[in-house]
Scaffold this motif. Sequence first.
Motif, PDB file in Angstrom:
ATOM      1  N   SER A 425       0.861  -1.185   0.000  1.00 42.16           N
ATOM      2  CA  SER A 425       0.000   0.000   0.000  1.00 42.16           C
ATOM      3  C   SER A 425       0.893   1.230   0.000  1.00 42.16           C
ATOM      4  O   SER A 425       1.754   1.379   0.866  1.00 42.16           O
ATOM      5  N   VAL A 426       0.670   2.125  -0.972  1.00 45.73           N
ATOM      6  CA  VAL A 426       1.418   3.371  -1.091  1.00 45.73           C
ATOM      7  C   VAL A 426       0.417   4.518  -1.158  1.00 45.73           C
ATOM      8  O   VAL A 426      -0.592   4.419  -1.867  1.00 45.73           O
ATOM      9  N   GLN A 440      -2.794  -0.098  -4.075  1.00 46.23           N
ATOM     10  CA  GLN A 440      -2.187  -1.414  -3.857  1.00 46.23           C
ATOM     11  C   GLN A 440      -1.417  -1.815  -5.117  1.00 46.23           C
ATOM     12  O   GLN A 440      -1.984  -1.869  -6.210  1.00 46.23           O
ATOM     13  N   ILE A 441      -0.130  -2.073  -4.942  1.00 48.38           N
ATOM     14  CA  ILE A 441       0.734  -2.514  -6.037  1.00 48.38           C
ATOM     15  C   ILE A 441       1.117  -3.965  -5.776  1.00 48.38           C
ATOM     16  O   ILE A 441       1.605  -4.298  -4.699  1.00 48.38           O
ATOM     17  N   ILE A 454       9.252  -0.363  -7.987  1.00 46.87           N
ATOM     18  CA  ILE A 454       8.070   0.245  -8.597  1.00 46.87           C
ATOM     19  C   ILE A 454       7.390   1.186  -7.611  1.00 46.87           C
ATOM     20  O   ILE A 454       7.026   2.322  -7.954  1.00 46.87           O
ATOM     21  N   ALA A 455       7.222   0.730  -6.377  1.00 48.85           N
ATOM     22  CA  ALA A 455       6.539   1.546  -5.369  1.00 48.85           C
ATOM     23  C   ALA A 455       7.321   2.825  -5.083  1.00 48.85           C
ATOM     24  O   ALA A 455       6.732   3.910  -4.931  1.00 48.85           O
ATOM     25  N   GLU A 459       5.983   6.529  -5.718  1.00 45.25           N
ATOM     26  CA  GLU A 459       5.917   7.427  -4.566  1.00 45.25           C
ATOM     27  C   GLU A 459       6.568   8.771  -4.872  1.00 45.25           C
ATOM     28  O   GLU A 459       6.054   9.831  -4.486  1.00 45.25           O
ATOM     29  N   GLN A 460       7.693   8.759  -5.592  1.00 41.85           N
ATOM     30  CA  GLN A 460       8.401   9.992  -5.897  1.00 41.85           C
ATOM     31  C   GLN A 460       7.630  10.871  -6.883  1.00 41.85           C
ATOM     32  O   GLN A 460       7.836  12.094  -6.937  1.00 41.85           O
ATOM     33  N   LEU A 461       6.732  10.277  -7.648  1.00 42.91           N
ATOM     34  CA  LEU A 461       5.920  11.050  -8.585  1.00 42.91           C
ATOM     35  C   LEU A 461       4.814  11.827  -7.878  1.00 42.91           C
ATOM     36  O   LEU A 461       4.396  12.884  -8.357  1.00 42.91           O
ATOM     37  N   THR A 462       4.324  11.310  -6.769  1.00 42.58           N
ATOM     38  CA  THR A 462       3.154  11.910  -6.119  1.00 42.58           C
ATOM     39  C   THR A 462       3.491  12.647  -4.831  1.00 42.58           C
ATOM     40  O   THR A 462       2.890  13.685  -4.524  1.00 42.58           O
ATOM     41  N   LEU A 463       4.398  12.075  -4.017  1.00 45.42           N
ATOM     42  CA  LEU A 463       4.794  12.651  -2.715  1.00 45.42           C
ATOM     43  C   LEU A 463       3.591  12.840  -1.790  1.00 45.42           C
ATOM     44  O   LEU A 463       3.632  13.674  -0.866  1.00 45.42           O
TER      45      LEU A 463
END
Length: 471
Positions: A425-426, A440-441, A454-455, A459-463
């Motif tokens: 979960s991210v 969920q990935i 991948i996660a 994560e770095q794209l959205t923050l």
Amino acid sequence: MSQSIDHYSSARTMRDAVREKSISARELLDLHLERIERTNPQVNALVSLDPERARAEAHRADERLARGEPVGPLHGLPYAVKDTHEVGGWRSTSGSPVRADHIPEHDELVVQRARAAGAITVAKTNTPEFASGSHTFNPIFGTTYNPYDLGRSAGGSSGGSAAALASGMVPLADGSDMGGSLRNPASFCNVVGMRPSFQRVPQWPNPNHWEAISVQGPLARSVDDLALLLSVQAGPTDRVPLSQQVPGETFDLIDPLDLKDLRIALSIDLGGAFEVDADVASIIRAQAAIFEGVGSRVTDAAPDLSEAEDTFRTLRAWHFHASYGGLLAEHPDQFKASLADNIRAGETLTGADIARGYRQRSLLAERMRTFFADYDALVLPVSQVPPFPADQEYPADINGQVQQTYLDWMRSAYLITVTGCPAMSVPAGFTRQGWPVGLQIVTPANSERRLLSIAHAYEQLTLIGRRHPAL
């Protein structure tokens, strides 16, 4: 004390500051104890606190550094342990009146590894009775509340762990997952939780080393910190015959990944397998544009998991009856009704039922293997609903569809459980009301390194995970 460290600094930043002696383990602990004193009365995430015992551990950690001794990867980090995981000499209740006064003699393996790596145990984290259900409440310690809305659920069963992380009370915490208990609270609390593959994190002691639906694993505020904790939890041991042989430190450093041309299967409901709240569905759909914006190829697709419902319900009932049937017979009035019903559901299972469950698990695993020949990852909702009112045991309905039991609304997580694949979960976004929603990935079995990459890239794209609650 270092001015660069606060209670939302990353675990790695805190760890490095202790090693560099810009902050002592005792100072770092006191920073978190002050935060706990201010916020835990509102959130009720941490239970059985023992500040003096923690201070003694922190003092010993500082002494080791002063003597120039080698230190572990979690050295000096405040740490919280799920109340279903035993810590020697520390009250460990599992959220049940039956175990209200239980004080084990020894640490179990997941705790041993964290403490050997230098983590400073601060408290246990609240959990529902015997970790049953994805809403954290019990008759001993009460309800854990969502830091983003104190009238809402923090999820479960590792709800205390996720809420403590989101509140800045500890930088790392552990948990366990059968039907979503590492993923659901991470989604509800805007943190990160991973369900690892079978025996990636070996469990000891364990009355059934071959049991395959319950796992232990990490929670953190970022994928990078989660990888740090996983590197300590994972790795082989001769105490667990089927423990995976890959060394834990393999997971410490995340491989950089360019998401261009990554093949993503996105599904809102696994082909109509469950209802999804409209706000949750909207946020998950919006992630397609995030992936496509960096060149990923996103397809609306889902594996056929039609046997997963029966498989999970059958094996869960069998596990619960084997684990708690005797306790329920001795203490029939000291179990919540939903848990007692689930335990009793295992009484009538036959050998043929259990065999069917494991045959279906094998079929599902093979189906996922072939599915992932065409896709690098499957993404879907962690939870079918956003955080629901904390005074409810579970959501009454989703889009008007009545949820008959405390398990019904968790299908988006537990249907993945019985595939055997690792899932994380991210943080993905917030509803209009400000309630967190996680993505969920899922990646192929035993591909935790790929999942972490991948996660982390996503994560770095959205923050989104950098948005903290206003406590």
